[in-house]
Design a protein around this motif. Structure first.
Motif: not given
Length: 608
Positions: A533-551
């Motif tokens: 879970x760090x920049x450039x890794x797929x899990x990092x992007x997934x967490x940012x998209x799901x947990x920080x999204x409006x939905x």
């Protein structure tokens, strides 16, 4: 091995309902699907044919007795011989054939004769028609159930998502389940995420008749070992353990389908692998690792064990770039949220086992919980502080109580406090109460608390569901009653000898596995999420998209600004505590989405 389901009392399920319940558990029993309807009840199975393939059709029937069965009875040949002496006859060699004759002879106590793993449902129509549910003492096989709102009907199934397909399923989510999950890394039983749905606890028997439910738990019978040399020592315990495990592994290798072993590279699975390789020729072993250079990579240890034992070794490699898709598939098979990062690896490993043509896999689970293999047990045992129990419980949480207090929204935190406080504090206090009761020493109390309260739901539910998701039966030698009894009879100073944890297991393994495996520092089998879970890794992007999204579906429970702060911390200075919390929230969010659920609204609070 099967998936089982059914209903008892009141009107039977409507057209297509039982078929839908069965279809939801198809991977756990793809070989045959059967259901028997009779009067006010129905019992059904999805069969994964492992033993007595031509003679194991379920439900089993014996006069007015009927049962369905999920699991394996390893001492079925011995029991069949004993039953034959009483005049019973059998067609074929299926392990489940012994269940009803044994029940007819011994009543509910018949489960004490079983060596294996099981969750079974039995309808007894000899007098007042009754449904009975039973589970093994370790809780290796899951069984969920609920009673209808009018009290007339009981429904049950091996998987919660299948049970939810009954029309009267009480599907509301318990808001407190979020705190229970984050405070325990899983939803500990017997409650579930649904307030009116329960899971049958280890070693339990439930009777339901005429709208009345009776639940009992049978303690594991104590052992009185004949210690070599006359007293319990590490060497004596190791000798007895080795003898028992060779017997248990030998029984587990007896199947009508191919059997393999899971070899993580750690002590327990390496020991299991070595015993299997000693007992039968051409054993296949499986290990999982990740493409690239990652911390805690154990593949070279597993390869060393495979070479030493002469197994046909299968090295499975996962590409972290594909983790987002894998996470979504994996979470769909979790009946309830479970934060263990290596659950993802477990899911993929059993998929590889299935693809290689194996239906049965032996694992090394349970040794740490029985013989004190985790440093947290020893640290807590030696901690004399007044708040030792709160500190200890924090090690079993996604984050300690203080951190969760900062994570929860004000309304949710108030709701948790109104309900009696955070799960972590309450469970820690219960552990302290048990230690103060003085029934066992502190270390043994810690172990038994873990075996009863945490282990079945955090680890065994995961092993069961993720193996059966790929039509694989996971067999666990360390959790057989003979081994559990020995562990409980072994004194604490033998389990932890000085600074050596799990000392009898290490001593027993010395003759079977390389010295480098026995003596290397303990390393947990896990997914290195801190690095992933760090920049450039797929899990990092997934967490940012799901947990920080409006939905985000858990916004009403966790503060978005706190999640953002944890995400920023992990971005700038990756650390285990931040990574584990983010992973835990990712699993929760993905699980809610997979179920199409939104956490229930919090009850309104009275003005103060």
């Amino acid at each position: 091995m099967c998936r089982i389901y059914g209903c008892f009392g009141g009107e039977r399920a409507g057209p297509g309902v039982l078929e839908a319940v069965a279809a939801a558990m198809y991977p756990g029993g793809p070989d045959e699907q059967t259901v028997l309807r009779s009067g006010g009840w129905a019992l059904g199975t999805n069969r994964l044919a492992v033993q007595g393939i031509d003679s194991g059709r379920q439900p089993f029937r014996h006069g007015p007795l009927t049962c369905v069965f999920n699991g394996e009875i390893y001492n079925h040949r011995q029991l069949r011989a004993e039953l034959a002496a009483h005049g019973y006859t059998f067609d074929g060699d299926c392990d489940g054939n012994v269940l009803l004759p044994l029940y007819e002879l011994h009543g509910d106590a018949f489960t004490s004769r079983l060596e294996g793993m099981f969750a079974l449902a039995l309808v007894d129509e000899r007098e007042e028609p009754a449904l009975k549910l039973f589970t093994d003492h370790a809780g290796m096989k899951s069984l969920y159930y609920y009673v209808s709102a009018d009290g007339r009907r009981l429904r049950f199934a091996s998987e919660l998502r299948a049970l939810s397909l009954f029309p009267d399923f009480p599907g509301e989510l318990d808001p407190l389940a979020v705190d229970r999950y984050l405070g325990g890394k899983a939803v500990w039983g017997p409650g579930t995420v649904h307030p009116r749905v329960r899971t049958l606890e280890p070693g339990s028997a439930l009777r339901f008749a005429d709208g009345r439910t009776t639940l009992t738990r049978t303690p594991l019978a104590p052992a009185e070992p004949d210690w070599p040399g006359g007293e319990p020592t590490v060497a004596a315990a190791a000798a007895l353990l080795d003898e028992l495990l060779r017997t248990e592994v030998g029984l587990m290798l007896d199947a009508d389908v191919p059997v393999c072993v899971v070899t993580s590279g750690g002590l327990d699975s390496s020991y299991t692998t070595a015993l299997a390789a000693h007992l039968v020729p051409e054993v296949a072993s499986f290990n999982i690792a990740y493409r690239g250079d990652w911390p805690a990579d154990e593949r070279h240890h597993a390869a060393e064990v495979a070479r030493h034992c002469g197994t046909e070794h299968h090295q499975v490699l996962l590409d972290p770039a594909g983790f987002p898709e894998l996470v979504e598939r994996y979470v769909r098979h979790l009946d309830q949220p479970n934060n263990a990062p290596h659950g993802l690896s477990t899911f993929a490993l059993f998929e590889a086992v299935h693809q290689a043509g194996f239906k049965v896999a032996l694992t090394g689970d349970g040794a740490d919980e029985l013989f004190a293999g985790y440093a947290r047990f020893v640290k807590a045992d030696r901690d004399g502080a007044a708040t030792w129990h709160r500190t200890y419980q924090g090690t079993m949480a996604a984050a300690d109580t203080a951190a969760l207090g900062r994570l929860y929204t004000p309304d949710y935190l108030a709701h948790v406090k109104d309900a009696g406080g955070c799960f972590g504090d309450r469970s820690g206090d219960e552990l302290d109460r048990r230690v103060r009761s003085g029934e066992h020493g502190k270390l043994e109390t810690l172990l038994r608390y873990d075996q009863q309260e945490r282990f079945p739901y955090y680890i065994l539910r995961r092993v069961d569901h993720l193996s059966m998701a790929h039509s694989v039966e996971a067999r666990i030698p360390f959790l057989q009653p003979s081994v559990m009894r020995l562990a409980r009879a072994t004194p604490a100073h033998v389990k932890v000898a000085g600074d050596a944890v799990k000392a009898p297991v290490a001593e027993a393994a010395r003759r079977w596995v390389p010295r480098s495996i026995v003596e290397r520092p303990k390393q947990p089998f896990t997914l290195p999420v801190t690095a992933m879970i760090r920049p450039g890794e797929a899990l990092y992007d997934m967490i940012g998209d799901l947990l920080l999204g409006r939905d985000a579906r858990c916004r009403d429970y966790v503060r978005q600004d706190t999640v953002q702060d944890v995400f920023r911390t992990q971005t700038e200075n990756p650390a285990a505590h931040a990574a584990e919390l983010l992973w835990s929230l990712l699993v929760l969010e993905t699980w809610l989405r997979a179920r199409g659920l939104t956490p229930a609204p919090l009850p309104e609070r009275a003005s103060r």
